[in-house]
Design an enzyme around this catalytic site. Structure first.
Site, PDB file in Angstrom:
ATOM      1  N   HIS A  38      -2.251 -18.148  -2.882  1.00  0.00           N
ATOM      2  CA  HIS A  38      -0.804 -18.113  -3.112  1.00  0.00           C
ATOM      3  C   HIS A  38      -0.236 -16.731  -2.785  1.00  0.00           C
ATOM      4  O   HIS A  38       0.726 -16.618  -2.008  1.00  0.00           O
ATOM      5  CB  HIS A  38      -0.521 -18.484  -4.574  1.00  0.00           C
ATOM      6  CG  HIS A  38       0.923 -18.488  -4.938  1.00  0.00           C
ATOM      7  ND1 HIS A  38       1.681 -19.635  -4.949  1.00  0.00           N
ATOM      8  CD2 HIS A  38       1.766 -17.487  -5.304  1.00  0.00           C
ATOM      9  CE1 HIS A  38       2.925 -19.347  -5.300  1.00  0.00           C
ATOM     10  NE2 HIS A  38       3.010 -18.041  -5.526  1.00  0.00           N
ATOM     11  N   GLU A  39      -0.820 -15.691  -3.335  1.00  0.00           N
ATOM     12  CA  GLU A  39      -0.267 -14.348  -3.107  1.00  0.00           C
ATOM     13  C   GLU A  39      -0.417 -13.951  -1.639  1.00  0.00           C
ATOM     14  O   GLU A  39       0.480 -13.354  -1.051  1.00  0.00           O
ATOM     15  CB  GLU A  39      -0.937 -13.311  -4.014  1.00  0.00           C
ATOM     16  CG  GLU A  39      -0.907 -13.645  -5.506  1.00  0.00           C
ATOM     17  CD  GLU A  39       0.460 -14.032  -6.054  1.00  0.00           C
ATOM     18  OE1 GLU A  39       1.484 -13.537  -5.552  1.00  0.00           O
ATOM     19  OE2 GLU A  39       0.499 -14.863  -6.993  1.00  0.00           O
ATOM     20  N   HIS A  74       2.223 -15.571   0.473  1.00  0.00           N
ATOM     21  CA  HIS A  74       3.544 -14.946   0.318  1.00  0.00           C
ATOM     22  C   HIS A  74       3.796 -13.891   1.406  1.00  0.00           C
ATOM     23  O   HIS A  74       4.948 -13.538   1.661  1.00  0.00           O
ATOM     24  CB  HIS A  74       3.645 -14.249  -1.035  1.00  0.00           C
ATOM     25  CG  HIS A  74       4.252 -15.073  -2.133  1.00  0.00           C
ATOM     26  ND1 HIS A  74       5.387 -15.830  -1.953  1.00  0.00           N
ATOM     27  CD2 HIS A  74       3.907 -15.219  -3.444  1.00  0.00           C
ATOM     28  CE1 HIS A  74       5.692 -16.420  -3.117  1.00  0.00           C
ATOM     29  NE2 HIS A  74       4.818 -16.077  -4.019  1.00  0.00           N
ATOM     30  N   GLU A  98       2.689 -10.473  -5.308  1.00  0.00           N
ATOM     31  CA  GLU A  98       2.446 -10.406  -3.867  1.00  0.00           C
ATOM     32  C   GLU A  98       2.951  -9.141  -3.182  1.00  0.00           C
ATOM     33  O   GLU A  98       3.285  -9.180  -2.002  1.00  0.00           O
ATOM     34  CB  GLU A  98       3.115 -11.626  -3.214  1.00  0.00           C
ATOM     35  CG  GLU A  98       4.668 -11.605  -3.219  1.00  0.00           C
ATOM     36  CD  GLU A  98       5.321 -12.397  -4.351  1.00  0.00           C
ATOM     37  OE1 GLU A  98       4.666 -12.591  -5.391  1.00  0.00           O
ATOM     38  OE2 GLU A  98       6.488 -12.811  -4.183  1.00  0.00           O
ATOM     39  N   GLY A 106       0.454 -14.263 -13.495  1.00  0.00           N
ATOM     40  CA  GLY A 106      -0.817 -14.431 -12.800  1.00  0.00           C
ATOM     41  C   GLY A 106      -1.121 -13.319 -11.818  1.00  0.00           C
ATOM     42  O   GLY A 106      -2.189 -12.708 -11.861  1.00  0.00           O
ATOM     43  N   ALA A 107      -0.165 -13.044 -10.941  1.00  0.00           N
ATOM     44  CA  ALA A 107      -0.410 -12.058  -9.892  1.00  0.00           C
ATOM     45  C   ALA A 107       0.898 -11.757  -9.185  1.00  0.00           C
ATOM     46  O   ALA A 107       1.906 -12.435  -9.415  1.00  0.00           O
ATOM     47  CB  ALA A 107      -1.430 -12.586  -8.883  1.00  0.00           C
TER      48      ALA A 107
END
Ligand code: B3K
Ligand code: ZN
Length: 901
Positions: free
Chosen positions: A301-302, A305, A268, A265-266
C-alpha cells in the site's frame, strides 16, 4: 494543545486556490529533543490563478517564532499567533527565511516532529508539517525540498530524509550532518525525517528499465532479525507495480523505517516510508500468518502510493479517497495476485479468499459507519478535524468504487484509464472528478451518473425479483435500488439512482452455470457471469433460451458495495453453498444461511425463549467441512460464523448478550454434532516441520486452529484443553501458539480460570517480554477473551491497566488492551451494569490529553448507541455526555457531538 474553541466546520464548497505558491523549500534542522531549531528558506510567489490577498498567512502550531528575513533582510511585518504567522506587505516573488523552535520530546500527539525510544520521527499527514515549521500546509502547494539535518553523532548516527543523499560529514563538537534532496515536487504532508540509532537491511534491485535501486528497511538493532519479510514484500511490490500498471520506482533509493510509537499503520512519505513496527517486524516466532499478510499488504500500500498519492496527489483533503481508495484497491489486487500464485495470480479460488476477507471487513466496519452519525460520502462535504476522515468509507468503500471501474471496463480498460490519468496529471494535485474523467475518456464512456458514488452516503440496497416463464423459456430479473432507512447524516446526500455493476450468473439443477443470453442479443455469450449495468431506480433484465428454471447467483464476487435482498429458501442457500461456481458467492450463501439462523436465535434468546438449530444448517456446514475439493483457507472462511458485532448490527435493536448466546449456542451445536470431523480436520491439517509462510501452509493452520476453537465448545472440553496445551508447548510459530493460548483462555472462562490457561499466559509473557508486539498480543488476547459471571473481563482489563508493561502513551499498547476490549469484545463491553461504558469514558478522557487522534478513534466505539436496547442505550448516552463535557480536542469533540446530535 487544548483547543476549546467551538469547532469550525471546513466545507468542500469553500475551496479556493492558495493565494501564494511555494516553489522550493530548504530546511535546516538542529535536532535536540527538547529544543529543535528549524530554519526554513522558501521561494514564494503570488499565485497567478488566485485572487490577490493582502497578507501571506502561514499555518503554524506549537511553534516558538524566532525570526523572519525577506530577500536577506530582517522582516518586521511578521506576526505570530496561536495558529500561524501573518506576513504583511510582501512582494510578488521573494525568498523568505523563517526560524522557529519546537519541542519533540514533549510531543505526545505523534503528529509533527516527535521522539520515540530516543529517536526522532515525523508524521505530517494530514496537518503535521505546521507543527514543524510555518508553511502553506495544504496539499495543493507543491515544492521541491532540500533538507539538512544536524545532530550529535553519538546519539543520532543515522540521519534520513526524503529523496537522495547529497552529502554527509562531521561537524565540530561531536556533531555531524546529512543533506538530502528530493527532486520531485511534493506537498508538505509527504515530508519526513528520521534521526537516531538505527540499522538497515539492504538490498539492491534492478527495475524494469535496468536502473539499480537501493532498498533499505531501517529498525532498531535488536529488530534486524525481523526485517526479511518486509524487504521481500517491498521487492514484490516494486515488481508488481511494473507488471500490472507499468509504474516504476522513480528514486535511486527507497527506505522503510519502523517506529514503535505511531498513530496508524504507516505513512507513504516520498522515498522514506515510516511504519508502525506492527507492519514491518516479523519472524515465525513473533508474528502470525495474519501479521505476515498484513505486512505484505501495508508495505505494498505505501509503496503504491508513490504513484497514486505522491506523483499525483490530492488537491484538498476532501479528495482523500482519490489516493486512499485507489491505493487500497491496488494493495488488495496485489495481495490477491500474491495469494493466487506469484507469476500471474491466476488461481481464482485463492484470489477469492482475499476478496472474501476484504468484503467481510467492509460489511462489518464500513456498513456500520455508513449507518451511524459519522456517515459521509466517499468524498465528504465537510469536516471539523480531517484526521477523523481517514475512515472505512474513504478507504474501503473508496476502494470498492475504484474496483467498479475495473468491473465495468475490465482489467485492460482500467489500465487504459490509469495510463491516461498519469499522462494528464503527473506532478499535479487533482480531484476525484479528474480520476473519473480519465477513466471515462480512456474508455469512451460518459460516467456522469457514476459521480453519485462519490457524493451519496449510506449503503445502497438492491432488492431482486425473478420470474421464470417456462413456456417462453424466459427468465426476468427485476432490480430495484434505494437506501432503506438511512441515518440522517446519509439521507441528506441521497439524490438519485447509482450506476451499479451487478454481476449475475444462473445455475441449473445440476449445479452448473447456464449459458447467458439477454433478449437483445443474438446468441449466448462465452462467459457464464454477466455484469448488468443497473442505472435506474427499477430495471428488468430478461434472459432468453433459459431451458430450466435457474437459481440466480447474485452480485458475484461482490461486484458493488451494496446489500442484496432476495428471498432465498434455506435449501437454495445450501445448494449455492455446495455448487456456485463463483467462490465468493459460495461463501456468501453460507453466511446468509448462518446469519438468518443466528438472528432468529438471537431474537429468541432476547425474549428468553428456548433455542433450537435446524438440522439442515448443521448438515450444510458439515458438507463444507469435509469437502476436500475446497481449499483449507476457503473452508476456514466458510465455517467461521459472522461476527457478533455484525450480527448485533443486523438486529432491530442491537442486543450483544443475545447475539453472544445465540452464536455460542450454534458453535456448541456444530462442535458436538461434528466432533469427529473437527478432530479429524485438526489432525489432518497439522503442518509439521519448519514453518512456511506460504498461503497454502497458512490455510492449513487457519483451518486446524478453527477446528480447535470449535472443539472448545464441547460439553466436555478436557480433551480440547489437552490438545491446546500440547499445541502451545510444541508450537514453532506464533500462529499456532497464539491460537492455542486463546483456546485455553476461552475454555477456562466458565471455571473463572484454569491452571493450564494461567500456565500458558505466564509462559507467554516470560518468553516474549522483550518483544513489544508480542506483548501487545498478550494484552489483546486477554481483553477479547470470553468472560463469565464469576469473572467479567472488565475486571481483568482494569487489573491489566496497572501492569508494569501497560503504557497509555504507546498507541499499539493502548489499542491492544483498551480498544480490544471496547471494540472487539461486545458481549463483555456492553455489560448491563454499564461498567464497560464507564471504563470507556475514563480512557477517552485520559487519551484526549495525550493523543487526540487515538482518543478520537476510541471515542467512535459508542457511535451506534441509538440502535441498542433501552438500558444499554441510556448507559451509553450518559458516558457520551460525560466525555462531551470534559474533552478538549477538536478530534474527540467532533465525534461525540455528532454522536449526541
Ligand atoms: N496516508 C497515511 C494515513 C495518514 C493518516 C493521518 N491521520 C497512511 C496510508 O493510508 O497509507
Ligand atoms: Zn494510504
Amino acid at each position: 494543545m487544548a483547543d476549546t474553541a467551538t469547532p469550525n466546520v471546513i466545507r468542500r464548497a469553500d475551496y479556493a486556490p492558495p493565494a501564494f505558491l511555494i516553489d522550493t523549500v530548504a530546511l535546516e534542522f538542529d535536532l535536540l529533543p527538547e529544543r529543535t531549531v528549524v530554519k526554513n528558506t522558501m521561494r514564494v510567489r503570488r499565485n497567478p490563478d488566485a485572487s490577490r490577498a493582502a497578507h501571506l498567512e502561514l499555518m503554524g502550531e506549537q511553534l516558538e517564532f524566532v525570526s523572519a528575513t525577506l530577500d536577506g533582510q530582517p522582516f518586521a511585518n511578521a506576526h505570530a499567533h496561536e495558529h500561524g504567522l501573518v506576513l504583511d506587505n510582501v512582494p510578488e516573488n521573494f525568498e523568505l527565511t523563517l526560524t522557529s523552535i519546537c519541542n519533540p520530546a514533549a510531543n505526545t500527539t505523534l503528529s509533527g516532529l516527535y521522539v520515540s525510544s530516543g529517536n526522532f520521527f515525523t508524521q505530517c499527514e494530514a496537518e503535521g508539517f505546521r507543527r514543524i515549521t510555518y508553511f502553506l500546509d495544504r496539499p495543493d502547494v507543491m515544492a521541491t525540498y532540500t533538507v539538512t539535518l544536524r545532530a550529535s553523532k553519538a546519539d543520532y548516527p543515522v540521519l534520513l530524509s526524503n529523496g537522495n543523499l547529497l552529502e554527509e560529514g562531521d561537524l565540530p563538537d561531536g556533531r555531524h550532518f546529512a543533506r538530502w534532496e528530493d527532486p520531485f515536487r511534493k506537498p508538505s504532508y509527504l515530508f519526513a525525517l528520521v534521526a537516531g540509532k538505527l540499522v538497515a537491511l539492504e538490498e539492491r534491485v534492478k527495475t524494469g528499465s535496468g536502473k539499480e535501486k537501493l532498498l533499505q528497511v531501517w529498525v532498531e538493532p535488536h529488530d534486524l532479525d525481523k526485517t526479511r519479510h518486509a524487504m521481500d514484500s517491498l521487492i514484490h511490490s516494486i515488481r508488481w507495480d511494473e507488471e500490472r500498471f507499468g509504474l516504476e520506482l522513480d528514486l535511486d533509493r527507497f527506505m522503510i523505517v519502523a517506529v514503535s510509537d505511531f498513530n496508524m499503520g504507516a505513512m507513504e512519505n516520498k522515498g522514506l516510508n515510516i511504519f508502525n513496527t506492527k507492519y514491518v517486524l516479523a519472524n515465525p516466532e513473533t508474528a502470525t500468518d495474519t501479521d505476515f499478510a498484513n505486512i505484505e499488504a501495508v508495505v505494498g500500500h505505501e509503496y503504491f502510493h508513490n504513484w497514486t498519492g505522491n506523483r499525483v496527489t490530492c488537491r484538498d483533503w476532501f479528495q482523500l479517497s482519490l489516493k486512499e481508495g485507489l491505493t487500497v484497491f491496488r494493495d488488495q489486487e496485489f495481495s490477491a495476485d500474491m495469494a493466487g500464485g506469484e507469476t500471474d495470480g491466476s488461481d481464482e479460488a485463492a484470489r477469492a479468499t482475499k476478496r472474501i476477507e476484504d468484503v467481510r471487513v467492509l460489511r462489518q466496519m464500513q456498513f456500520a459507519e455508513d449507518a451511524g452519525p459519522m456517515a459521509h460520502p466517499v468524498r465528504p462535504e465537510s469536516y471539523v478535524e480531517i484526521n477523523n476522515f481517514y475512515t472505512m468509507t474513504v478507504y474501503e468503500k473508496g476502494s470498492e468504487v475504484v474496483r467498479m471501474y475495473q468491473t465495468l471496463f475490465g482489467r485492460e480498460g482500467f489500465r487504459k484509464g490509469m495510463d491516461l490519468y498519469f499522462k494528464r496529471h503527473d506532478g499535479q494535485a487533482v480531484t476525484c472528478d479528474d480520476f473519473r474523467h480519465a477513466l471515462a475518456d480512456a474508455n469512451g464512456r460518459d460516467l456522469a451518473q457514476f459521480e453519485r458514488w462519490y457524493s451519496q452516503a449510506g449503503t445502497p440496497r438492491v432488492s431482486v425479483r425473478t420470474r421464470y416463464d417456462a413456456a417462453q423459456q424466459r427468465y426476468s430479473v427485476t432490480l430495484a435500488q434505494g437506501y432503506g432507512e438511512a441515518a440522517p447524516a446519509a439521507r441528506e446526500t441521497q439524490k438519485g439512482p447509482l450506476l451499479i455493476p451487478f454481476a449475475i450468473g444462473l445455475i441449473g439443477k445440476d449445479g452448473k452455470d447456464l449459458p447467458l443470453q439477454l433478449e437483445s442479443e443474438a446468441q449466448a455469450s462465452d462467459s457464464t457471469t454477466r455484469v448488468l449495468e443497473f442505472t435506474q431506480t427499477e430495471q428488468t433484465f430478461t434472459f432468453v433460451n433459459v431451458e430450466q428454471e435457474p437459481l440466480p447467483s447474485l452480485l458475484r464476487n461482490f461486484s458493488a458495495p451494496v446489500i442484496v435482498e432476495y428471498d432465498y429458501s434455506a435449501d437454495q442457500l445450501a445448494f449455492l453453498l455446495a455448487h456456485d461456481s463463483d467462490p465468493f458467492n459460495r461463501w456468501e450463501a453460507g453466511q446468509r444461511l448462518a446469519t438468518r439462523e443466528l438472528l432468529t436465535l438471537a431474537g429468541r434468546a432476547a425474549s428468553g425463549a428456548e433455542l433450537q438449530l435446524d438440522d439442515s444448517v448443521a448438515a450444510a456446514f458439515a458438507r463444507v467441512l469435509t469437502d476436500e475439493s475446497l481449499s483449507p483457507a476457503f473452508r476456514e472462511l466458510a465455517l467461521m460464523l459472522p461476527s457478533e458485532a455484525y450480527l448485533a448490527e443486523q438486529m432491530a435493536e442491537s442486543n450483544p448478550a443475545a447475539v453472544h448466546a445465540a452464536r455460542q449456542f450454534v458453535r456448541k451445536r456444530l462442535a458436538n454434532a461434528l466432533k469427529d470431523d473437527w478432530l479429524k480436520i485438526y489432525e489432518q491439517h497439522r503442518t509439521p516441520g519448519p514453518y512456511e509462510a506460504t498461503p497454502a501452509a497458512a490455510g492449513h493452520r487457519a483451518l486446524k486452529n478453527l477446528a480447535l476453537s470449535y472443539l472448545t465448545e464441547l460439553d466436555d472440553p478436557a480433551e480440547t484443553v489437552r490438545l491446546a496445551s500440547a499445541q502451545y508447548d510444541a508450537a514453532n510459530n506464533m500462529t499456532d501458539r497464539a491460537a492455542a493460548l486463546s483456546v485455553l483462555l476461552n475454555a477456562s472462562a466458565a471455571n473463572g480460570g484454569s491452571a493450564e490457561a494461567q500456565h500458558a499466559l505466564d509462559d507467554f509473557y516470560r518468553r516474549f517480554e522483550k518483544e513489544p508486539l508480542v506483548i501487545d498480543k498478550w494484552f489483546a488476547l486477554q481483553a477479547t477473551q470470553r468472560g463469565s459471571a464469576q469473572r467479567p473481563v472488565i475486571d481483568v482489563v482494569r487489573k491489566l491497566m496497572t501492569h508494569p508493561a501497560f503504557n497509555l502513551k504507546n498507541p499499539n499498547r493502548a489499542r491492544s488492551l483498551i480498544f480490544s476490549f471496547c471494540a472487539a469484545n461486545p458481549a463483555q463491553f456492553h455489560a448491563e451494569d454499564g461498567s464497560g461504558y464507564a471504563f470507556w469514558a475514563d480512557q477517552v478522557i485520559a487519551l484526549d490529553a495525550i493523543n487526540p487522534q487515538v482518543a478520537a478513534r476510541l471515542a467512535r466505539s459508542l457511535e451506534l448507541w441509538r440502535r441498542f436496547t433501552p438500558t444499554l442505550r441510556e448507559g451509553m448516552r450518559a458516558a457520551l455526555e460525560k466525555v462531551a463535557s470534559q474533552v478538549k480536542s477538536r478530534d474527540v469533540r467532533e465525534i461525540v457531538e455528532k454522536a449526541l446530535a
